[in-house]
Design a protein around this motif. Structure first.
Motif, mmCIF file in Angstrom:
data_model
loop_
_atom_site.group_PDB
_atom_site.id
_atom_site.type_symbol
_atom_site.label_atom_id
_atom_site.label_comp_id
_atom_site.label_asym_id
_atom_site.label_seq_id
_atom_site.Cartn_x
_atom_site.Cartn_y
_atom_site.Cartn_z
ATOM 1 N N ALA A 18 10.188 -23.222 -49.512
ATOM 2 C CA ALA A 18 10.899 -24.445 -49.120
ATOM 3 C C ALA A 18 9.963 -25.378 -48.361
ATOM 4 O O ALA A 18 9.916 -26.587 -48.623
ATOM 5 N N PHE A 19 9.200 -24.812 -47.436
ATOM 6 C CA PHE A 19 8.257 -25.613 -46.655
ATOM 7 C C PHE A 19 7.221 -26.274 -47.570
ATOM 8 O O PHE A 19 6.957 -27.471 -47.452
ATOM 9 N N GLU A 20 6.653 -25.492 -48.498
ATOM 10 C CA GLU A 20 5.642 -26.029 -49.412
ATOM 11 C C GLU A 20 6.201 -27.181 -50.249
ATOM 12 O O GLU A 20 5.610 -28.260 -50.317
ATOM 13 N N THR A 60 10.806 -31.981 -54.137
ATOM 14 C CA THR A 60 11.612 -32.052 -52.918
ATOM 15 C C THR A 60 12.941 -31.332 -53.121
ATOM 16 O O THR A 60 13.390 -30.575 -52.242
ATOM 17 N N SER A 61 13.562 -31.545 -54.270
ATOM 18 C CA SER A 61 14.829 -30.874 -54.583
ATOM 19 C C SER A 61 14.664 -29.357 -54.588
ATOM 20 O O SER A 61 15.540 -28.624 -54.108
ATOM 21 N N LEU A 62 13.549 -28.875 -55.144
ATOM 22 C CA LEU A 62 13.280 -27.435 -55.132
ATOM 23 C C LEU A 62 13.139 -26.918 -53.706
ATOM 24 O O LEU A 62 13.567 -25.800 -53.396
ATOM 25 N N GLY A 63 12.535 -27.714 -52.850
ATOM 26 C CA GLY A 63 12.413 -27.322 -51.444
ATOM 27 C C GLY A 63 13.769 -27.211 -50.768
ATOM 28 O O GLY A 63 14.039 -26.249 -50.052
ATOM 29 N N PHE A 65 16.669 -26.730 -52.331
ATOM 30 C CA PHE A 65 17.353 -25.618 -52.989
ATOM 31 C C PHE A 65 16.860 -24.281 -52.426
ATOM 32 O O PHE A 65 17.661 -23.379 -52.140
ATOM 33 N N SER A 66 15.552 -24.151 -52.224
ATOM 34 C CA SER A 66 14.985 -22.921 -51.660
ATOM 35 C C SER A 66 15.461 -22.705 -50.230
ATOM 36 O O SER A 66 15.761 -21.576 -49.831
ATOM 37 N N LYS A 72 22.324 -18.715 -48.538
ATOM 38 C CA LYS A 72 23.327 -18.424 -49.578
ATOM 39 C C LYS A 72 22.738 -17.438 -50.571
ATOM 40 O O LYS A 72 22.112 -17.833 -51.550
ATOM 41 N N LYS A 73 22.957 -16.193 -50.310
ATOM 42 C CA LYS A 73 22.381 -15.127 -51.134
ATOM 43 C C LYS A 73 22.780 -15.254 -52.600
ATOM 44 O O LYS A 73 22.011 -14.894 -53.486
#
Length: 134
Positions: A18-20, A60-63, A65-66, A72-73
């Motif tokens: 998420a950070f990356e 950014t969206s992937l970050g 979402f991650s 949210k398991k």
């Protein structure tokens, strides 16, 4: 508890991913020229800026979402699948680029290594969580 089943692994891995993706995604949105200079791209027109920002919006969206998947398991398997698919595609594209365009420089080798590491980690977690839920 087995180390492979430790939920801390997923929390730490998803936090790093998420950070990356948030860092580079937002950076590419805000200052595409700075990112493009790091990787040797130049922009010739407004369409190039638009394409670049579109890709970095996805990152950014992937970050985001991650980051959500940390808490949210139930979306972790999907998150790992998407990340493995994206990074696996990057790895294949970069390998093809080596054969078609020649040996890359140190920057591209570093990017390749990160893409490969993220792919392998996400694929591992995807497979593990998929088997665990079956």
């Amino acid at each position: 508890m087995e180390i492979i089943n430790n939920p801390v692994i997923d929390k730490v891995l998803l936090l790093l991913i998420a950070f990356e993706y948030l860092l580079f995604g937002l950076w590419g949105l805000i200052d595409p020229i700075a990112i493009s200079n790091m990787i040797g791209l130049t922009f010739n027109d407004i369409t190039a800026f638009s394409e670049f920002r579109a890709q970095y919006t996805f990152f950014t969206s992937l970050g985001v979402f991650s980051f959500i998947a940390i808490f949210k398991k139930e979306i972790q398997i999907r998150t790992y699948f998407i990340l493995a698919l994206l990074n696996g595609s990057f790895v294949i594209g970069r390998i093809l680029g080596i054969f078609i365009d020649g040996m890359p420089d140190q920057t591209l080798w570093t990017i390749f290594a990160v893409d490969l590491a993220v792919f392998l980690l996400c694929f591992w977690r995807f497979k593990h969580l998929t088997v665990k839920t079956s």
